[in-house]
Scaffold this motif. Structure first.
Motif, PDB file in Angstrom:
ATOM      1  N   THR A  12       0.843  -1.187   0.000  1.00 30.45           N
ATOM      2  CA  THR A  12       0.000   0.000   0.000  1.00 30.45           C
ATOM      3  C   THR A  12       0.879   1.238   0.000  1.00 30.45           C
ATOM      4  O   THR A  12       2.047   1.176   0.402  1.00 30.45           O
ATOM      5  N   LEU A  16       1.059   4.922   1.671  1.00 34.16           N
ATOM      6  CA  LEU A  16       0.512   5.786   2.716  1.00 34.16           C
ATOM      7  C   LEU A  16       0.687   7.227   2.279  1.00 34.16           C
ATOM      8  O   LEU A  16       1.788   7.670   1.978  1.00 34.16           O
ATOM      9  N   ARG A  17      -0.421   7.943   2.236  1.00 36.27           N
ATOM     10  CA  ARG A  17      -0.399   9.340   1.814  1.00 36.27           C
ATOM     11  C   ARG A  17      -0.831  10.272   2.945  1.00 36.27           C
ATOM     12  O   ARG A  17      -1.098  11.433   2.719  1.00 36.27           O
ATOM     13  N   HIS A  38       9.544  -1.148   4.203  1.00 35.80           N
ATOM     14  CA  HIS A  38       9.429   0.046   3.369  1.00 35.80           C
ATOM     15  C   HIS A  38       9.997  -0.290   1.996  1.00 35.80           C
ATOM     16  O   HIS A  38      10.969  -1.035   1.885  1.00 35.80           O
ATOM     17  N   THR A  54       5.732   3.870   0.502  1.00 34.59           N
ATOM     18  CA  THR A  54       5.148   2.562   0.200  1.00 34.59           C
ATOM     19  C   THR A  54       5.601   1.538   1.239  1.00 34.59           C
ATOM     20  O   THR A  54       6.779   1.472   1.580  1.00 34.59           O
ATOM     21  N   ASP A  58       6.651   5.844  -5.408  1.00 37.57           N
ATOM     22  CA  ASP A  58       5.585   5.602  -4.429  1.00 37.57           C
ATOM     23  C   ASP A  58       4.352   5.061  -5.138  1.00 37.57           C
ATOM     24  O   ASP A  58       3.410   5.775  -5.447  1.00 37.57           O
ATOM     25  N   VAL A  83       2.392  10.563   9.172  1.00 35.74           N
ATOM     26  CA  VAL A  83       2.685   9.633  10.257  1.00 35.74           C
ATOM     27  C   VAL A  83       3.884  10.231  10.993  1.00 35.74           C
ATOM     28  O   VAL A  83       4.854  10.624  10.344  1.00 35.74           O
ATOM     29  N   PRO A 119       5.021  11.576   4.031  1.00 35.72           N
ATOM     30  CA  PRO A 119       4.263  10.898   2.987  1.00 35.72           C
ATOM     31  C   PRO A 119       4.578  11.506   1.620  1.00 35.72           C
ATOM     32  O   PRO A 119       5.054  12.640   1.549  1.00 35.72           O
ATOM     33  N   PRO A 120       4.321  10.804   0.536  1.00 39.48           N
ATOM     34  CA  PRO A 120       3.858   9.415   0.522  1.00 39.48           C
ATOM     35  C   PRO A 120       5.037   8.452   0.652  1.00 39.48           C
ATOM     36  O   PRO A 120       6.166   8.785   0.322  1.00 39.48           O
TER      37      PRO A 120
END
Length: 77
Positions: free
Chosen positions: A16, A18-19, A45, A30, A50, A22, A27-28
């Motif tokens: 996935t 992530l956009r 990771h 993968t 991405d 965190v 971001p983003p």
């Protein structure tokens, strides 16, 4: 507990991109669950563009990032 040796190659189980923000990460980025050859399934990771990887794609463990997370990159065919 005994030390185990496995990899460094593996097969993507799922991935996935992530956009969302965190803490500590920009971001983003993968993430992929990878079934390491003769080893466990790990969350890693992904180095490179991405974009999500197709399940069944081959990757190679290329080290760890600054947070200590495993990092994989796409391998050849």
């Amino acid at each position: 507990m005994e030390a185990a040796t496995f990899g460094p190659k593996g097969t993507v189980f799922s991935s996935t991109v992530l956009r969302i923000p965190v803490p500590g990460r920009t971001p983003p980025f993968t993430l992929a669950y990878v079934d390491v050859d003769d080893g466990p399934r790990i969350l890693a990771h992904v180095v490179g563009p991405d974009e999500a990887l197709i399940p069944g794609s081959r990757v190679v463990l290329s080290g760890w990032n600054g947070h200590g997370d495993p990092v994989v990159q796409r391998s050849g065919p």
